[in-house]
Enzyme design. Structure first.
Site, PDB file in Angstrom:
ATOM      1  N   SER A  17       1.250  -1.102  -0.268  1.00 47.40           N
ATOM      2  CA  SER A  17       0.197   0.231  -0.134  1.00 47.40           C
ATOM      3  C   SER A  17       1.097   1.368  -0.295  1.00 47.40           C
ATOM      4  CB  SER A  17      -1.037  -0.355   1.125  1.00 47.40           C
ATOM      5  OG  SER A  17      -0.142  -0.123   2.397  1.00 47.40           O
ATOM      6  N   GLU A  19       1.375   5.862   0.708  1.00 48.97           N
ATOM      7  CA  GLU A  19       0.098   6.690   1.350  1.00 48.97           C
ATOM      8  C   GLU A  19       1.027   8.032   0.435  1.00 48.97           C
ATOM      9  OE1 GLU A  19       1.246   7.058   5.842  1.00 48.97           O
ATOM     10  OE2 GLU A  19       2.255   8.868   4.951  1.00 48.97           O
ATOM     11  N   ASP A 110      -1.938  15.577  16.083  1.00 50.78           N
ATOM     12  CA  ASP A 110      -1.213  16.710  16.255  1.00 50.78           C
ATOM     13  C   ASP A 110      -3.015  18.229  16.357  1.00 50.78           C
ATOM     14  OD1 ASP A 110       0.388  15.950  17.421  1.00 50.78           O
ATOM     15  OD2 ASP A 110       1.347  15.627  15.474  1.00 50.78           O
ATOM     16  N   PHE A 217      13.576  14.705  10.120  1.00 43.45           N
ATOM     17  CA  PHE A 217      12.010  14.230   9.970  1.00 43.45           C
ATOM     18  C   PHE A 217      11.985  12.599  11.048  1.00 43.45           C
ATOM     19  CE2 PHE A 217      10.396  13.443   5.157  1.00 43.45           C
ATOM     20  CZ  PHE A 217       9.797  14.536   5.050  1.00 43.45           C
ATOM     21  N   HIS A 267       3.199  -0.912   3.487  1.00 43.33           N
ATOM     22  CA  HIS A 267       3.333   0.112   3.787  1.00 43.33           C
ATOM     23  C   HIS A 267       3.674   0.928   3.638  1.00 43.33           C
ATOM     24  CE1 HIS A 267      -0.209   3.153   3.615  1.00 43.33           C
ATOM     25  NE2 HIS A 267       0.286   3.685   4.777  1.00 43.33           N
TER      26      HIS A 267
END
Length: 295
Positions: A17, A19, A110, A217, A267
């Protein structure tokens, strides 16, 4: 470092999958359409779309989800609850259901900078329980898992219990934060199984294409970059091609370890790019197919 023939053959049937994040400009939207078409050739199980802090990208998230569905691929909308009310969540669920969405990635999320706590949901487990109470099993619900421990968790045990609460509230599966240490993933799965949690735990995979981006990140989300990887990346300096080649080797090997250890799927965090993810899938033996997965 090439995938072995046996590994490639085994990986050929492993579900994948992808994102994406909602683009902010018409140019970004056009580029993402091209990226999606390239990735659809690998027949993803679904494509997910992220959701900004406090629902700040809701319009863009829903628009991108709507496009993915119209392109014939299953789409999962990220759905965060911090700062939300039951009424607002109920309305958004109705919108997604009317769009034909069958999957959600349920997150605490958040708040945008400068906002107070507010809202009627404290934890992602509260959101999962509410979705189940409101919609039954209309949605397949994924939740987040953190093999290297959530950066805000009080302890590894507290983090594991928070994950358990989400699963017991009704989650169908979990997707992990990205990592580069397969042992962390396998340990997390083992510990969750000891608690009686049997839902699939899908590893999140982050391709390595830029050392500065990866460091930024990882510092923000708490994902560990093993020292040997960090030092090698630093040693390449501004040599982008060497960074990409090294990253491809590292992440390919990671995916092979995960597959051999029984990971149920992979993913990919694409960052709205296709080249690095396609290179990984090629290395792993996932060949192109003419049509996207059916909804």
């Amino acid at each position: 470092m090439s995938a072995s023939t046996s590994s490639a053959a085994g990986l050929a049937q492993l579900p994948v999958s992808f994102e994406f994040f909602p683009p902010k400009t018409p140019e970004g939207a056009a580029k993402l359409r091209t990226v999606r078409q390239a990735l659809y050739s690998r027949r993803p199980e679904f494509c997910s779309v992220t959701y900004g802090a406090g629902g700040s990208t809701q319009e863009g998230t829903f628009a991108t989800v709507r496009e993915i569905l119209s392109e014939g691929c299953s789409a999962a909308s990220h759905f965060s609850c911090i700062g939300a009310t039951r009424a607002s969540v109920r309305e958004q669920l109705a919108t997604l259901k009317a769009m034909g969405v069958k999957r959600l990635v349920a997150l605490r999320g958040d708040l945008p900078s400068g906002y107070g706590a507010g809202g009627e949901f404290q934890y992602a487990s509260d959101l999962v329980a509410f979705i189940r109470a409101e919609t039954g099993h209309d949605f397949h619900i994924e939740v987040a898992a953190y093999p290297e421990v959530h950066p805000q968790a009080r302890s590894p045990e507290a983090d594991l219990q928070a994950y358990a609460a989400k699963v017991r509230a009704g989650a169908d599966a979990a997707i992990t934060q990205y990592f580069y240490n397969a042992d962390a993933y396998f340990r997390f799965v083992d510990e969750s199984r000891k608690l009686g949690l049997q839902v699939p735990v899908v590893p999140g995979i982050m391709p390595i294409t830029s050392s500065t981006q990866l460091m930024r990140f990882s510092d923000a989300c708490g994902a560990e970059i093993p020292r040997w990887i960090r030092l090698r990346l630093q040693g390449f300096g501004d040599d982008v091609e060497s960074i990409k080649a090294f990253g491809l080797d590292v992440v390919t090997r990671l995916c092979e370890q995960l597959r051999q250890g029984g990971a149920p799927a992979l993913h990919f965090y694409t960052m709205n790019q296709s080249v690095s993810t396609l290179a990984l899938l090629d290395r792993l033996g996932l060949v192109a197919d003419a049509a996207p997965a059916a909804r």
